[in-house]
Scaffold this active site. Structure first.
Site, PDB file in Angstrom:
ATOM      1  N   PHE A  87      43.572  34.097  37.161  1.00  0.00           N
ATOM      2  CA  PHE A  87      42.484  33.119  37.035  1.00  0.00           C
ATOM      3  C   PHE A  87      41.146  33.766  36.733  1.00  0.00           C
ATOM      4  CE2 PHE A  87      41.678  34.285  41.421  1.00  0.00           C
ATOM      5  CZ  PHE A  87      40.360  33.943  41.677  1.00  0.00           C
ATOM      6  N   LYS A  88      41.008  35.045  37.047  1.00  0.00           N
ATOM      7  CA  LYS A  88      39.740  35.724  36.787  1.00  0.00           C
ATOM      8  C   LYS A  88      39.412  35.773  35.291  1.00  0.00           C
ATOM      9  CE  LYS A  88      39.539  36.661  41.197  1.00  0.00           C
ATOM     10  NZ  LYS A  88      39.500  37.970  41.814  1.00  0.00           N
TER      11      LYS A  88
END
Length: 496
Positions: A111-112
């Site tokens: 998700f980063k």
């Protein structure tokens, strides 16, 4: 109207968006927050039909008022046009009666990527806006996913160098390999004999060390951060909360203005804080559910109002959440305390000196109006991965499994539940195989054989960029003590 950012710890430190993004951390040790947040609002009905890129531009214009609209559009295009494997960027999948927001379709399968694909472009434009001739050196601590995503985002940037520190024994095999094989002429990766909190604490101390700042200033270098302490990392994460909601509306699962719950696997509190900001902007969120692993300092705080990091640090099967000092909680406390910097300083000083602090009952009550919490043990994570795959033919990574298990505990009839899925299950192949009872009968020390086994047994394809790691050489193999980090930064950060 110019958007102004101030420090959580002082009313006298004020910066524009571009200045705050370049600075990363406030000089007083605080975090930058929007001074005039109550003046910002989004009419959800006006944006539910926008695609991801259009929605991102609409939201960014509220926060980046010293950026031109053309500059924001360029940042969004460069970040999202070709880097993600799905045009939706963060697609919403139905799993049984619930929903999973897949945030792992970017270049490093975590998700980063959503934020770290665009932060480099925010920084480039910030340098231009400020007419800044200094080179930027980004120092980043990672519990697993931020490191690779930041390295990938900033690689070969001529104006910005990056140095990533990770717990040498505290990340998954794939996470470690992703960082150690990263190519780029402006980066360095180093393991530490410690945990994420150790690395993060050392980096914060570097930012507040006037002698080190002066040394870098002499060679025309400014320190900054790619962790979610940087407001430029946090702002992009707001978008996918709105986009998840729009997908529910457009799929006729909810009506506009109907409230939903988000369940977020949480370590450093940045991901769930972005949801809090989305709610403040007008997104109809009923509850934000903080899902912790056995390092459940946040769960305990949300239940009792006592934040106590004086506990054993546990290494779990969800290593990206193995954190005891959750930096972004400070931003939440700032908002719910009425932006009281004196209280923030009091609480943060006590945490730094005594390892704990407690908030008053009114503050806790204010937090609990929005936040719920729960936690999962490693055994419960294992059982959740197994049962969700068996019942729904859907493969969870251990972090998402933490949130899924907590969701099932919190579930209430009549509200849509959205779990944030933070990583591909292949980033944690060993744990997923073990959960599916595939590890013992097919024992192998070869990571890629295990990935192939998981693909063969589940039919879920190995992401191309993870499969390609097999062909890449190890470029970084340094490992130092946390006490050596300052010397390491000075030695390699200045190019000596």
């Amino acid at each position: 109207m110019t958007t102004i950012y101030r420090s959580t710890r002082s009313n006298h430190i004020n910066m524009t968006a571009s200045q705050a993004i370049l600075q990363g951390l406030s000089p007083d040790g605080g975090l930058f927050v929007l001074r005039n947040f109550p003046d910002h609002h989004i009419n959800v009905a006006d944006i539910v039909n926008l695609n991801y890129q259009e929605m991102a531009q609409t939201i960014f214009r509220l926060f980046l008022t010293d950026f031109s609209h053309d500059a924001i559009k360029e940042c969004v295009q460069l970040a999202y046009e070709d880097k993600f494997t799905t045009k939706d960027i963060t697609p919403l999948k139905q799993v049984g009666d619930d929903f999973v927001l897949e945030l792992f379709h970017g270049p490093t399968n975590a998700f980063k990527d959503v934020a770290l694909s665009i932060l480099p472009h925010f920084m480039d434009h910030s340098l231009s806006i400020q007419n800044e001739a200094k080179k930027i050196l980004i120092l980043t601590a990672t519990s697993g996913d931020t490191g690779k995503a930041a390295l990938e985002g900033f690689k070969d940037n001529k104006a910005i160098d990056i140095m990533v520190f990770f717990p040498n024994e505290g990340v998954s095999s794939i996470q470690k390999l992703q960082m150690q094989t990263q190519v780029g002429n402006n980066l360095r990766v180093c393991g530490i004999d410690g945990n994420f909190d150790d690395a993060q604490t050392q980096i914060k101390q570097l930012f507040n060390n006037s002698e080190i700042i002066a040394e870098f200033d002499q060679v025309n270098i400014q320190l900054s951060s790619a962790n979610s302490v940087n407001i430029g990392r946090l702002i992009p994460q707001i978008v996918y909360y709105f986009y998840a909601y729009s997908q529910l509306v457009n799929n006729q699962e909810i009506q506009v203005d109907e409230s939903v719950d988000f369940i977020v696997p949480t370590g450093n509190f940045g991901n769930i804080l972005a949801g809090f900001y989305a709610k403040k902007l007008g997104l109809p969120i009923r509850h934000l559910v903080c899902a912790s692993n056995e390092n459940k300092v946040l769960h305990d705080f949300l239940q009792t109002g006592i934040y106590d990091a004086r506990r054993d640090f546990l290494m779990t099967t969800s290593p990206s959440m193995d954190i005891l000092i959750s930096s972004n909680l400070e931003r939440l406390l700032f908002e719910v305390s009425g932006q009281d910097s004196d209280l923030i300083n009091q609480w943060m000083d006590k945490l730094a000196t005594h390892g704990y602090f407690s908030v008053d009952s009114d503050t806790l009550k204010e937090i609990q109006q929005t936040f719920r919490s729960g936690y999962a043990t490693d055994e419960e994570v294992k059982q959740t991965i197994q049962s969700v795959y068996k019942e729904h033919d859907y493969l969870l990574d251990p972090h998402t499994a933490v949130a899924y298990k907590v969701m099932k505990e919190q579930e209430e009839f009549g509200y849509k539940q959205i779990v944030l899925a933070t990583a591909s299950p292949y980033k944690f192949t060993e744990s997923v195989l073990d959960a599916l009872n595939l590890s013992e009968d097919n024992a192998t020390d070869d990571l890629f054989s295990r990935m192939s086994l998981l693909e063969r047994e589940t039919g879920v394809p190995v992401p191309d960029n993870l499969a390609e790691l097999l062909e890449l050489p190890i470029l970084f193999n340094d490992c130092i003590s946390t006490e050596e980090m300052s010397h390491y930064v000075l030695t390699h950060g200045k190019g000596d």
